[in-house]
Design an enzyme around this catalytic site. Structure first.
Site, short mmCIF file in Angstrom:
data_model
loop_
_atom_site.label_atom_id
_atom_site.label_comp_id
_atom_site.label_asym_id
_atom_site.label_seq_id
_atom_site.Cartn_x
_atom_site.Cartn_y
_atom_site.Cartn_z
N HIS A 9 0.82 -1.22 0.00
CA HIS A 9 0.00 0.00 0.00
C HIS A 9 0.85 1.27 0.00
CE1 HIS A 9 0.81 0.81 4.28
NE2 HIS A 9 0.84 -0.51 4.37
N HIS A 64 11.98 -1.40 -12.18
CA HIS A 64 11.72 -2.84 -12.39
C HIS A 64 11.80 -3.53 -11.04
CE1 HIS A 64 12.94 -6.78 -14.68
NE2 HIS A 64 11.95 -6.97 -13.83
#
Ligand SMILES: CC(C)(COP(=O)(O)OP(=O)(O)OC[C@H]1O[C@@H](n2cnc3c(N)ncnc32)[C@H](O)[C@@H]1OP(=O)(O)O)[C@@H](O)C(=O)NCCC(=O)NCCS
Length: 218
Positions: free
Chosen positions: A144, A153
């Site tokens: 979150h 990446h």
């Protein structure tokens, strides 16, 4: 807006195979591959054109590029290249979609930037924000309120705990864990399996548990 179903990919290696599989799961197809290197086609029956000249020769065979989507099929620590390819495709009027495997879980409150790719079994949780051209690889977890810059990446199985901030072009190696509220500077590299317990400055590579800078390969 309707999802595009005709794609071209820049990159004719393994990541192209992964993206092509997602594209086929959404009933799309790959029209052409491009690569700067002289490579065989990563996809049976799909021609690979070499470099910008090859791209332009392919464009000449197309009546209209409208409705065709372009993505960078380049993994690893190459966010800069993915962003440059997206900008190149965009300049030719190609759509730059977001590609999400149907077995990935994306919160309805998460935001994904153009060209981002979320692979099978990855998770992007509530209020997470991803920039452009990010890859969230297989089984990676973005918890979150993470904020991820362009070109990042997150490699297979890596975990970003809640509220982690990544600047542009950060590479998080396979299986690494970044603890909550950590900030990582642009172009930093987190080694595979590292546990990041402190903020990481821009351009620094860290490895180990707890993660420490790798200086001159030591
Ligand atoms: C951290 C990393 C970028 C370093 O690469 P590099 O600069 O080429 O480093 P080297 O391979 O030359 O290794 C240098 C030293 O660091 C050590 N090292 C390298 N990666 C390490 C890691 N992840 N954890 C602990 N030590 C590591 C090596 O054992 C070597 O130690 P030595 O000098 O005592 O022999 C790389 O090893 C890595 O972890 N990459 C992530 C790969 C990945 O997750 N790919 C996913 C693709 S989808």
């Amino acid at each position: 807006m309707a999802k595009p179903n005709k794609f071209v990919l820049w990159g004719s290696a393994g990541h192209a195979k992964v993206l092509a599989e997602i594209i086929s799961l959404r009933s799309g197809s790959v029209l052409a591959l491009f690569d700067n290197r002289q490579l065989p086609s990563a996809l049976p029956g799909v021609t690979v054109y070499r470099g910008e000249a090859g791209f332009r020769s392919w464009v000449e065979t197309q009546g209209d590029l409208k409705g065709i989507a372009g993505l960078a099929a380049i993994g690893g620590n190459r966010g800069h290249d993915r962003l440059a390819i997206q900008a190149f495709f965009f300049g030719y009027g190609l759509d730059i979609p977001i590609l999400v495997h149907p077995a990935a879980v994306i919160s309805s409150s998460a935001y994904l930037g153009a060209g981002s790719q979320v692979l099978a079994q990855a998770n992007v949780a509530a209020d997470a924000r991803l920039g452009k051209a990010c890859i969230i690889n297989h089984f990676a977890s973005v918890d979150h309120e993470c904020q991820i810059g362009d070109g990042a990446h997150i490699a297979p199985g890596a975990t970003l705990c809640g509220c982690v901030k990544l600047a542009d072009n950060v590479f998080i190696g396979a299986g690494a864990i970044v603890l909550p509220h950590i900030s990582i500077g642009s172009n930093a590299v987190i080694g595979a399996g590292a546990v990041v317990t402190r903020n990481v400055p821009a351009g620094v590579t860290v490895v180990g548990n707890p993660a420490k800078p790798l200086i001159n390969g030591k």
